[in-house]
Design a protein around this motif. Structure first.
Motif, short mmCIF file in Angstrom:
data_model
loop_
_atom_site.label_atom_id
_atom_site.label_comp_id
_atom_site.label_asym_id
_atom_site.label_seq_id
_atom_site.Cartn_x
_atom_site.Cartn_y
_atom_site.Cartn_z
N LEU A 95 0.38 7.98 3.35
CA LEU A 95 -0.09 7.66 1.99
C LEU A 95 -1.38 8.42 1.75
N THR A 96 -1.49 8.98 0.56
CA THR A 96 -2.75 9.64 0.23
C THR A 96 -3.76 8.63 -0.28
N ALA A 97 -3.27 7.43 -0.66
CA ALA A 97 -4.15 6.37 -1.13
C ALA A 97 -3.55 5.03 -0.75
N THR A 98 -4.40 4.09 -0.49
CA THR A 98 -3.96 2.73 -0.22
C THR A 98 -4.40 1.84 -1.38
N PHE A 99 -3.98 0.60 -1.32
CA PHE A 99 -4.46 -0.38 -2.29
C PHE A 99 -5.82 -0.84 -1.81
N ASP A 100 -6.83 -0.10 -2.19
CA ASP A 100 -8.18 -0.32 -1.65
C ASP A 100 -8.75 -1.70 -1.94
N ASN A 101 -8.24 -2.34 -2.98
CA ASN A 101 -8.76 -3.67 -3.30
C ASN A 101 -8.09 -4.76 -2.47
N LEU A 102 -7.12 -4.39 -1.62
CA LEU A 102 -6.42 -5.37 -0.78
C LEU A 102 -6.83 -5.22 0.68
N LYS A 103 -6.72 -6.32 1.42
CA LYS A 103 -6.95 -6.28 2.85
C LYS A 103 -5.78 -5.55 3.52
N ILE A 104 -5.96 -5.10 4.74
CA ILE A 104 -4.90 -4.43 5.48
C ILE A 104 -3.66 -5.31 5.56
N SER A 105 -3.84 -6.58 5.87
CA SER A 105 -2.69 -7.49 5.99
C SER A 105 -1.93 -7.60 4.67
N ASP A 106 -2.65 -7.58 3.54
CA ASP A 106 -1.99 -7.64 2.23
C ASP A 106 -1.19 -6.38 1.94
N ASN A 107 -1.68 -5.23 2.40
CA ASN A 107 -0.96 -3.98 2.23
C ASN A 107 0.34 -3.98 3.04
N LEU A 108 0.38 -4.72 4.14
CA LEU A 108 1.56 -4.76 5.01
C LEU A 108 2.59 -5.82 4.60
N MET A 109 2.20 -6.73 3.73
CA MET A 109 3.08 -7.85 3.37
C MET A 109 4.43 -7.42 2.77
N PRO A 110 4.51 -6.41 1.90
CA PRO A 110 5.82 -6.05 1.36
C PRO A 110 6.84 -5.68 2.45
N ALA A 111 6.40 -4.99 3.49
CA ALA A 111 7.32 -4.65 4.58
C ALA A 111 7.78 -5.90 5.31
N TYR A 112 6.87 -6.84 5.53
CA TYR A 112 7.23 -8.10 6.19
C TYR A 112 8.27 -8.86 5.37
N PHE A 113 7.99 -9.02 4.08
CA PHE A 113 8.91 -9.78 3.24
C PHE A 113 10.25 -9.09 3.10
N ARG A 114 10.28 -7.77 3.10
CA ARG A 114 11.56 -7.05 3.01
C ARG A 114 12.43 -7.37 4.21
N THR A 115 11.81 -7.58 5.35
CA THR A 115 12.56 -7.84 6.57
C THR A 115 12.91 -9.31 6.76
N TYR A 116 11.99 -10.22 6.47
CA TYR A 116 12.16 -11.61 6.87
C TYR A 116 12.45 -12.59 5.73
N GLN A 117 12.34 -12.18 4.50
CA GLN A 117 12.57 -13.10 3.38
C GLN A 117 13.72 -12.61 2.52
N LYS A 118 14.44 -13.56 1.93
CA LYS A 118 15.50 -13.20 1.00
C LYS A 118 14.87 -12.84 -0.34
N PRO A 119 15.54 -11.97 -1.10
CA PRO A 119 14.98 -11.61 -2.42
C PRO A 119 14.83 -12.83 -3.31
N SER A 120 13.81 -12.82 -4.13
CA SER A 120 13.57 -13.95 -5.03
C SER A 120 14.23 -13.74 -6.37
N VAL A 121 14.70 -12.53 -6.64
CA VAL A 121 15.35 -12.22 -7.90
C VAL A 121 16.87 -12.22 -7.68
N LEU A 122 17.59 -12.94 -8.52
CA LEU A 122 19.05 -12.98 -8.37
C LEU A 122 19.65 -11.63 -8.74
N ASN A 123 20.67 -11.22 -7.97
CA ASN A 123 21.33 -9.93 -8.25
C ASN A 123 22.34 -10.09 -9.34
#
Length: 123
Positions: A95-123
């Motif tokens: 990445l050439t830029a990160t979400f500078d206003n977020l903590k490192i753990s917050d930047n990693l959360m989307p990858a965690y949820f993609r793996t361990y949580q079901k989508p919240s939006v119905l298909n």
């Protein structure tokens, strides 16, 4: 060997003689590589050495012309990147830029949820 040592020695990723060619250019040539649980490794080399191509092979963005790729003992050589994610394999990109206003753990959360949580939006 006790159970704790067996878990520590578990192979997570293993490649056997993987090769990738682009026309006549051999980008990755018969690479044997492995990563054990809790092991930290690196792929080092100059520009054009095939590092990114190797990662693309391991993560399914390219399929090898030859060789086999294993994830936790399962042959994933021809498994799609999306399926590999559901199996627990993830990849991040430069990445050439990160979400500078977020903590490192917050930047990693989307990858965690993609793996361990079901989508919240119905298909």
């Amino acid at each position: 060997m006790n159970e704790k040592n067996q878990v520590q020695d578990e192979l997570i990723i293993k490649t056997e003689n993987i090769t990738k060619k682009f026309n006549k250019l051999v980008a990755v040539n018969r690479v044997k590589y492995s990563v054990k649980r809790n092991e930290i490794t690196a792929i080092v080399g100059p520009n054009g050495a095939g590092k990114t191509t190797l990662f693309n092979l391991i993560t399914g963005y390219y399929f090898p012309d030859e060789g086999t790729i294993f994830y936790k003992g399962e042959d994933i050589t021809r498994v799609s990147p999306e399926k590999r994610v559901t199996m627990g394999m993830m990849r991040t990109f430069h990445l050439t830029a990160t979400f500078d206003n977020l903590k490192i753990s917050d930047n990693l959360m989307p990858a965690y949820f993609r793996t361990y949580q079901k989508p919240s939006v119905l298909n």
